[in-house]
Scaffold this active site. Structure first.
Site, PDB file in Angstrom:
ATOM      1  N   ASP A  94      -1.247 -21.640  68.087  1.00 42.84           N
ATOM      2  CA  ASP A  94      -2.300 -22.439  67.456  1.00 42.84           C
ATOM      3  C   ASP A  94      -3.415 -22.679  68.478  1.00 42.84           C
ATOM      4  O   ASP A  94      -3.161 -23.106  69.596  1.00 42.84           O
ATOM      5  CB  ASP A  94      -1.700 -23.769  66.986  1.00 42.84           C
ATOM      6  N   HIS A 139      -1.972 -21.257  63.439  1.00 46.10           N
ATOM      7  CA  HIS A 139      -2.036 -22.490  62.663  1.00 46.10           C
ATOM      8  C   HIS A 139      -1.588 -22.282  61.216  1.00 46.10           C
ATOM      9  O   HIS A 139      -1.073 -23.207  60.581  1.00 46.10           O
ATOM     10  CB  HIS A 139      -3.463 -23.037  62.689  1.00 46.10           C
ATOM     11  N   SER A 169      -0.859 -30.040  59.674  1.00 48.06           N
ATOM     12  CA  SER A 169      -2.284 -30.127  59.991  1.00 48.06           C
ATOM     13  C   SER A 169      -2.811 -31.525  59.620  1.00 48.06           C
ATOM     14  O   SER A 169      -2.383 -32.507  60.198  1.00 48.06           O
ATOM     15  CB  SER A 169      -3.019 -28.988  59.283  1.00 48.06           C
TER      16      SER A 169
END
Lengths: 370, 370
Positions: free
Chosen positions: A315, A344, A161
């Site tokens: 995601d 995610h 991320s």
């Protein structure tokens, strides 16, 4: 150097006061997130123009740097995270073996352990903390790696991320140093839908009447805003399949309500709102092409690392498609999507098969000759 | 009966006062959403136990009911919508030809045109409006269809999102009446992620300090909450691809900011918060299996209609997978996914190819012999 057997008491802590002071929270402590080491810079000029004085970067290390100084791995962390969160990927049995590698886990500026809104005195504390960019973190980490350790080659930079955003910034900004790169669930330029998500998350926190432009006296007063923010994550950070199949049951939650409280709220509510907002702005504005006048292809073409681009299949904001779009511009790269209903949040490895899948890919990447 | 050439002045309007009175909004008018007709019920008992007195359902019709009364199509609308929004699919050149079919577009209870929080006097107005279920709407629509028109057979029931929820409720509750069904971008039982989305949207509206438990004096006072709600829609109602490819440019928006204001805010900000919340609760709790003791398979097995299940390929909360999961339980059904970067909002046909694709599928369904 810290290793996993070192206790907090052993740690030389020029910046420990940064960690342990701060308004109204006992979340950002070495007890919870350490042991840590600290790298201090007298002055550190940010890309947006402000200067952080006595800027301290907290970090953890595992393993030993070899004499050739060519066994280092750098593993920055995600939004709302600390170095502690990624330690699960570092062990003899995990992706990165500290018997072989010297692993550095830097804490982001603003994450609550490095210099951050909640532990900085006026005139830069709380709501006055300056805007920090991913590139600022990477320049600070570069100083740590080169000045503190004399390292000029990283065998692997990886992260999830915002950790992926930092990985890309490293590979673009210092291409000759990064041999392998694994951006996981993140992109080099933040996708528009992800920018809109940051707007919604930011607005959720600021919607709290106690937010007071960042000058709350206790972060707990902003708990309604933090919960509003957490509950948006509960939607967009997971997936339809996770909820339809009730996969949260497999990892110990007793009901949907229990999962909402004991996972999503539990994750975010102990945190300091200003710290989250500092990271959020960084995430929102991440773009490696700032050093190539906005030309993303030119920026990604700078990457020399063998790169595994690793999106999560479900995601919603760092989609497979947007990751693939960038992967196609990276010279020596492969797309390795991660199949998981956790979307995610697959990186947390709540389902052990996700962690195993990710570790196998990292092992493959480390085995690539470069 | 109303047709498209009828002016508002021609409309017999026993419920017109419901439409045109109401607190602080001139959005819910026949000028904007009509012409309309009105069906009134002296008393209408809701599933949750309260009774609506003088309950009026606003509706629009196109075409003429034939003598055999076997050419009717019912087309309920989505969350935040009115009968007007789906009229684009009714014309000689569109999906449903009014020269052939008699099309009824009912307005949901709570949508601002039928009996709704904003146009109902105490003790049931504003924050006191009772909880309404999809099944209540469908029972009211059944009375309209059978009592007002003497119809006992619907050639097609179709709808988008909450319109799909109503389509399913019709097909499960009155299986012998519904010959064909096209639930578009919606499910028979609301998926958990969609329930969580409603929580976030509801919370966004109620976060406004002027919300006042639904007793605001002017809906415009709650504009910050309405905008917060709109901006969550801007993420979850669209798709990564829409933003990445800037598809909004193709339909006349000049910048991302323009698209945010002139599309998402423009859509939601004129509305009454209590009306939206009435529909939101209905959406959240939609479940056709309430009449089969929670057995979804048993409920879907009741469906006799030839059914095209039509999810949008990039829909984030009514996903292809969750729609397919139900489709597999419906006896005479097919999955017909709609490819569009507009995600859940593909139904608005901002890209004409989406509308064409949907119309072709509807035409195929109407051509199926049943």
């Amino acid at each position: 150097m810290t290793n996993e057997n070192q206790t907090p008491a052993d740690t030389p802590s020029p910046g420990a006061s940064h960690v342990q002071t701060g308004i109204g929270t006992n979340y950002y402590t070495e007890e919870l997130h350490g042991p840590l080491e600290f790298f201090s810079m007298d002055t550190f000029e940010l890309e947006e123009g402000e200067t952080l004085r006595n800027c301290t970067i907290a970090y953890a290390t595992f393993g030993e740097l070899n004499d050739a100084k060519d066994n280092a791995v750098l593993f920055p962390h995600m939004y709302s995270g600390t170095s502690k969160d990624m330690e699960m990927y570092i062990s003899e049995d995990a992706a990165v073996d500290p018997n072989e590698y010297f692993v550095i886990l830097p804490n982001q500026i603003g994450n609550g352990l490095s210099m951050s809104p909640h532990n900085t005195p006026p005139p830069y504390g709380q709501g006055d903390f300056p805007k920090v960019r991913i590139s600022d973190d990477i320049r600070a980490q570069h100083r740590l790696v080169t000045e503190e350790f004399g390292i000029d080659e990283l065998q692997l930079v990886l992260g999830w991320s915002m950790g992926a955003q930092q990985t890309y910034e490293w590979a673009v900004r210092y291409p000759e140093m990064v041999k392998r790169a694994a951006p996981i669930g993140g992109t080099a330029r933040n996708p528009v839908i992800s920018r809109l998500l940051v707007d919604a998350l930011t607005d959720a926190i600021k919607s709290d009447p106690n937010w007071d432009e960042g000058y709350y006296s206790d972060p707990r007063d902003v708990r309604r805003g933090l919960q509003r923010h957490a509950r948006i994550w509960a939607i967009i950070g997971a997936s339809d399949a996770l909820y339809r199949q009730e996969k949260w049951r497999d990892v110990g939650f007793s009901s949907l309500s229990d999962f909402m409280h004991a996972f999503w709220d539990e994750w975010f509510l102990p945190m300091d709102p200003n710290n989250l907002l500092c990271m959020a702005w960084k995430w929102q504005n991440a773009d490696v092409s700032r050093i190539t006048d906005g030309d993303l292809e030119a920026a990604l073409n700078r990457i020399e690392a063998k790169t595994y681009v690793m999106p999560f299949e479900q995601d919603m904001f760092f989609t497979v498609e947007s990751c693939q779009h960038e992967e196609e511009m990276i010279p020596d790269s492969e797309l390795r999507s991660i199949p998981t209903p956790w979307g995610h949040f697959g990186m947390l490895g709540l389902d052990p098969t996700d962690k195993e899948f990710i570790e196998e890919r990292i092992q493959e990447l480390l085995d690539e000759s470069v």
